[in-house]
Design a protein around this motif. Structure first.
Motif, PDB file in Angstrom:
ATOM      1  N   ILE A 105       0.853  -1.183   0.000  1.00 46.95           N
ATOM      2  CA  ILE A 105       0.000   0.000   0.000  1.00 46.95           C
ATOM      3  C   ILE A 105       0.889   1.232   0.000  1.00 46.95           C
ATOM      4  CG2 ILE A 105      -1.750   1.304   1.272  1.00 46.95           C
ATOM      5  CD1 ILE A 105      -2.689  -1.372   2.446  1.00 46.95           C
ATOM      6  N   ILE A 125      -2.433  -0.852  -3.839  1.00 51.66           N
ATOM      7  CA  ILE A 125      -3.423   0.162  -3.492  1.00 51.66           C
ATOM      8  C   ILE A 125      -2.684   1.476  -3.295  1.00 51.66           C
ATOM      9  CG2 ILE A 125      -5.161   0.898  -1.809  1.00 51.66           C
ATOM     10  CD1 ILE A 125      -6.033  -1.594  -3.264  1.00 51.66           C
ATOM     11  N   MET A 184      -7.130   5.336  -4.842  1.00 46.61           N
ATOM     12  CA  MET A 184      -8.388   4.682  -4.505  1.00 46.61           C
ATOM     13  C   MET A 184      -9.198   5.496  -3.514  1.00 46.61           C
ATOM     14  SD  MET A 184      -9.141   0.818  -3.110  1.00 46.61           S
ATOM     15  CE  MET A 184      -9.177   1.268  -1.388  1.00 46.61           C
TER      16      MET A 184
END
Length: 264
Positions: A105, A125, A184
């Motif tokens: 991430i 992400i 996101m």
């Protein structure tokens, strides 16, 4: 002081680029530290997730342009043969980071420019603060996109939008980045790292084998046809459904117990 701070919280590893004075530009020291850290993570069975972030309100400003200029003035760049080894080293650890069999991430606060954008897009992400910004400004210094951006950016935003970003080098705000698919979620700067750590913890609650296979197959999902993906799906599912983890998870599910995550 280290160019990169590495801390662990259970199975989650936090990598924090720590040269805010240079806007976390990819200096030789920072690249060496990232390479060492990523190599250490590769194959470490205790690692369950990785969070990559910057410091001082900056994610990464990309290449160290001052050092590049100094190299030219010092006559250290005579031709392509002087650049190729440096690109090979960069690609080596970027590839390892991209292909880690655990969730990665990237928490982007402030600028993610040039190769810094490429670094951010190695993540599974991308979360952004509301003051994050993104650009692929290589054209402004007579260069082509690098850090795997020819692969990653068109897959995030589509070919037309990627070309527009490459051709203009314009800056994309956090709001636009979320709208076009780079980020996101967008949070406040204060909430960004806690949200990234929270999400990382959620992603560790799965079979490591199943996660690694899912990540590997989805990484190829835009390059393979349906039949090839069906074959990979069948192979992966055969591995998972014959595992001790799956049997134990079924047993615990039928007994209304939470699954265990301490073995594969």
């Amino acid at each position: 002081m280290s160019a990169l701070n590495v801390t662990r919280e259970g199975g989650i590893v936090l990598l924090e680029m720590a040269e805010p004075g240079s806007r976390n530009a990819l200096s030789d020291a920072l690249k060496a530290a990232l390479s060492e850290a990523v190599h250490d993570l590769t194959g470490d069975p205790e690692v369950r997730a990785v969070v990559l972030t910057g410091s001082g309100g900056v994610f990464c400003a990309g290449g160290d342009l001052k050092k590049m200029l100094a190299n030219h003035k010092a006559g250290a760049v005579g031709g392509a043969e002087d650049i190729t080894p440096r690109m090979t080293q960069l690609h080596g650890w970027l590839r390892l980071l991209r292909d880690l069999p655990v969730p990665v991430i990237c928490a982007v606060d402030g600028p993610a420019y040039g190769a810094g954008l490429g670094l951010a897009l190695t993540g599974d992400i991308i979360l952004a603060s509301d003051r994050a910004s993104f650009n692929a400004s290589f054209c402004k210094v007579g260069a082509v996109p690098d850090a795997n951006l020819f692969y990653s950016l068109p897959r995030m935003v589509g070919l037309q939008r990627a070309r527009e970003m490459f051709y203009t080098g314009r800056t994309v705000s956090a709001e636009e980045a979320q709208r076009i698919g780079i980020a996101m979620e967008v949070t406040t700067p204060e909430a960004l790292l806690p949200r990234a750590m929270e999400m990382a913890a959620m992603m560790t609650e799965a079979s490591p084998t199943a996660f690694a296979l899912t990540k590997s197959i989805t990484a190829r999902s835009l390059d393979l046809d349906s039949e090839a993906l069906l074959t990979l799906e069948a192979q992966a599912q055969s591995i998972c459904l014959s595992s001790r983890y799956h049997q134990d998870a079924l047993e615990r599910f039928t007994r209304k117990l939470p699954p265990r995550f301490d073995f594969r």
